[in-house]
Design a protein around this motif. Structure first.
Motif, PDB file in Angstrom:
ATOM      1  N   THR A  47      14.997  11.377  -0.680  1.00  0.00           N
ATOM      2  CA  THR A  47      14.198  12.474  -1.215  1.00  0.00           C
ATOM      3  C   THR A  47      13.347  13.010  -0.065  1.00  0.00           C
ATOM      4  N   GLU A  48      12.317  13.735  -0.402  1.00  0.00           N
ATOM      5  CA  GLU A  48      11.439  14.310   0.625  1.00  0.00           C
ATOM      6  C   GLU A  48      10.524  13.256   1.251  1.00  0.00           C
ATOM      7  N   GLY A  49      10.594  12.025   0.771  1.00  0.00           N
ATOM      8  CA  GLY A  49       9.793  10.949   1.354  1.00  0.00           C
ATOM      9  C   GLY A  49       8.764  10.417   0.386  1.00  0.00           C
ATOM     10  N   ALA A  50       8.394   9.139   0.565  1.00  0.00           N
ATOM     11  CA  ALA A  50       7.459   8.515  -0.364  1.00  0.00           C
ATOM     12  C   ALA A  50       6.310   7.803   0.332  1.00  0.00           C
ATOM     13  N   GLY A  51       6.348   7.686   1.658  1.00  0.00           N
ATOM     14  CA  GLY A  51       5.286   6.987   2.363  1.00  0.00           C
ATOM     15  C   GLY A  51       4.767   7.816   3.528  1.00  0.00           C
ATOM     16  N   ASN A  87      -7.895   1.769   9.734  1.00  0.00           N
ATOM     17  CA  ASN A  87      -8.675   0.567  10.076  1.00  0.00           C
ATOM     18  C   ASN A  87      -8.117  -0.663   9.369  1.00  0.00           C
ATOM     19  N   GLY A  88      -8.750  -1.792   9.648  1.00  0.00           N
ATOM     20  CA  GLY A  88      -8.404  -3.039   8.977  1.00  0.00           C
ATOM     21  C   GLY A  88      -6.953  -3.446   9.171  1.00  0.00           C
ATOM     22  N   GLY A  89      -6.338  -3.912   8.075  1.00  0.00           N
ATOM     23  CA  GLY A  89      -4.975  -4.417   8.134  1.00  0.00           C
ATOM     24  C   GLY A  89      -3.925  -3.361   8.393  1.00  0.00           C
ATOM     25  N   MET A  90      -4.313  -2.077   8.272  1.00  0.00           N
ATOM     26  CA  MET A  90      -3.339  -1.013   8.548  1.00  0.00           C
ATOM     27  C   MET A  90      -3.098  -0.859  10.052  1.00  0.00           C
ATOM     28  N   ASP A 111       5.299   1.977   0.047  1.00  0.00           N
ATOM     29  CA  ASP A 111       4.900   0.999  -0.964  1.00  0.00           C
ATOM     30  C   ASP A 111       6.127   0.315  -1.556  1.00  0.00           C
ATOM     31  N   GLY A 112       6.348  -0.936  -1.174  1.00  0.00           N
ATOM     32  CA  GLY A 112       7.507  -1.673  -1.654  1.00  0.00           C
ATOM     33  C   GLY A 112       7.401  -2.124  -3.093  1.00  0.00           C
ATOM     34  N   ARG A 113       6.223  -1.964  -3.711  1.00  0.00           N
ATOM     35  CA  ARG A 113       6.063  -2.351  -5.113  1.00  0.00           C
ATOM     36  C   ARG A 113       6.661  -1.320  -6.057  1.00  0.00           C
ATOM     37  N   VAL A 114       6.902  -0.121  -5.532  1.00  0.00           N
ATOM     38  CA  VAL A 114       7.467   0.962  -6.355  1.00  0.00           C
ATOM     39  C   VAL A 114       8.971   0.746  -6.510  1.00  0.00           C
ATOM     40  N   PRO A 115       9.496   0.804  -7.730  1.00  0.00           N
ATOM     41  CA  PRO A 115      10.949   0.655  -7.901  1.00  0.00           C
ATOM     42  C   PRO A 115      11.723   1.674  -7.066  1.00  0.00           C
ATOM     43  N   HIS A 116      12.764   1.213  -6.392  1.00  0.00           N
ATOM     44  CA  HIS A 116      13.637   2.065  -5.581  1.00  0.00           C
ATOM     45  C   HIS A 116      12.877   2.760  -4.446  1.00  0.00           C
ATOM     46  N   ALA A 117      11.913   2.042  -3.868  1.00  0.00           N
ATOM     47  CA  ALA A 117      11.100   2.643  -2.797  1.00  0.00           C
ATOM     48  C   ALA A 117      11.959   3.083  -1.616  1.00  0.00           C
ATOM     49  N   VAL A 120       0.859  -1.186   0.000  1.00  0.00           N
ATOM     50  CA  VAL A 120       0.000   0.000   0.000  1.00  0.00           C
ATOM     51  C   VAL A 120       0.893   1.234   0.000  1.00  0.00           C
ATOM     52  N   ALA A 121       0.330   2.360  -0.418  1.00  0.00           N
ATOM     53  CA  ALA A 121       1.122   3.589  -0.535  1.00  0.00           C
ATOM     54  C   ALA A 121       1.510   4.162   0.815  1.00  0.00           C
ATOM     55  N   GLY A 122       0.714   3.880   1.834  1.00  0.00           N
ATOM     56  CA  GLY A 122       0.933   4.435   3.164  1.00  0.00           C
ATOM     57  C   GLY A 122      -0.397   4.622   3.857  1.00  0.00           C
ATOM     58  N   VAL A 123      -0.464   5.527   4.819  1.00  0.00           N
ATOM     59  CA  VAL A 123      -1.697   5.794   5.560  1.00  0.00           C
ATOM     60  C   VAL A 123      -2.501   6.854   4.815  1.00  0.00           C
TER      61      VAL A 123
END
Length: 304
Positions: free
Chosen positions: A294-298, A256-259, A281-287, A227-230
């Motif tokens: 960088t300024e952050g991705a999650g 909620n849920g699995g998060m 999100d670990g599916r993104v290349p070079h996560a 998932v991308a994050g919260v």
């Protein structure tokens, strides 16, 4: 420069050399920030199943080590375990997101986690020029575990649910991991613990990663997942949360849920002394690089 811009540049091998140099120069302050620090990276089973993210993971971990950062990898493997159990005709029962693990199932879990996934990750990191070593909680008594029991209250009645050989970390032998800190070795840990009587326990990989991060006083805990994050109530990504805000969003039902268990792992790690925990999100290349350099991705969670 936004995370989206960086992601595109990193994914294009034939980008203009001048542009590549500019990207590296901009990443330098971030590299200096983490140099000499320990990072715990949890690589999730679903993220591992995505070719785009998986192809860059090993290379990114090697890069971290090369620039003076101390990465510790903890991996999951839920989908792979489920697939193997199905192939073997072993029925699975899930309670509150946890696999009920009898002795037969535990043998398969250990085979997949320690014998297949762990060695695949070690081989992938080594193929990229790193020096990785695979570990489980049995090696050097790394993860001392105890049996996990789920409690339910239904109609005012308290019921204990026996999950079999499912455990939780009781003690992490941080000294075992400290031996790798000043070396070229990258530890890759399968989430299998050992009980006081030598029994083998299957442990949630997020939980192990959080416990390891707290034990080694890591600067960052990165939970790479699918998932991308919260997300907020409008389904927009929240880039940063305090622990107090995260707890409030859980109480309000926004998280909620699995998060929820992932956030709880982050909160326990931060409470245990980790500077910050990130869901990315670990599916993104070079996560990993996007988050750290960088300024952050999650979604980053800090104390407060």
């Amino acid at each position: 420069m936004s995370p989206t811009t960086n992601r595109s540049l990193l994914a294009i091998p034939n980008a203009d050399p001048v542009v590549k140099a500019a990207v590296l120069a901009e990443a330098l302050p971030y590299m200096r920030r983490y140099a000499g620090h320990t990072l715990v990276v949890k690589y999730g089973g679903h993220a591992m199943g995505d070719a785009a993210g998986g192809d860059s993971f090993a290379r990114d971990v090697v890069l971290l080590k090369q620039v003076g950062i101390n990465p510790i990898v903890v991996h999951g493997g839920g989908p792979q375990i489920a697939h193997m159990l199905q192939r073997l005709g072993i029925k699975t029962r899930i309670v509150d997101g946890l696999r009920v693990t009898d002795r037969e199932t535990m043998e398969v879990v250990e085979m997949v986690l320690a014998g297949t996934i762990n060695k695949q990750l070690v081989s992938a990191i080594n193929a990229e020029g790193g020096c990785a070593i695979g570990l489980t909680g049995k090696d050097g008594g790394l993860i001392e575990a105890r049996k996990l029991v789920r409690i339910r209250f239904e109609a005012g009645v308290r019921t204990e649910i026996d999950l079999g050989f499912v455990g939780e970390p009781q003690r992490i032998a941080a000294k075992v991991l400290d031996t790798f800190r000043q070396s070229d070795i990258i530890p890759v840990i399968a989430p299998i613990g050992v009980g006081s009587q030598g029994e083998t326990y299957n442990i949630n990989a997020d939980t192990v990663a959080g416990a390891v991060a707290a034990a080694v006083k890591a600067t960052r805990l990165l939970l790479l997942t699918d998932v991308a994050g919260v997300l907020d109530a409008d389904k927009n990504l929240i880039s940063e949360l305090t622990a107090a805000t995260a707890r409030r969003l859980i109480a309000e039902g926004v998280i909620n849920g699995g998060m929820i268990p992932k956030i709880e792992t982050c909160l326990e790690a931060v409470d245990g002394g980790v500077d910050a925990a990130v869901i990315v999100d670990g599916r993104v290349p070079h996560a990993i690089l996007l988050e750290l350099f960088t300024e952050g991705a999650g979604t980053l969670i800090r104390a407060g």
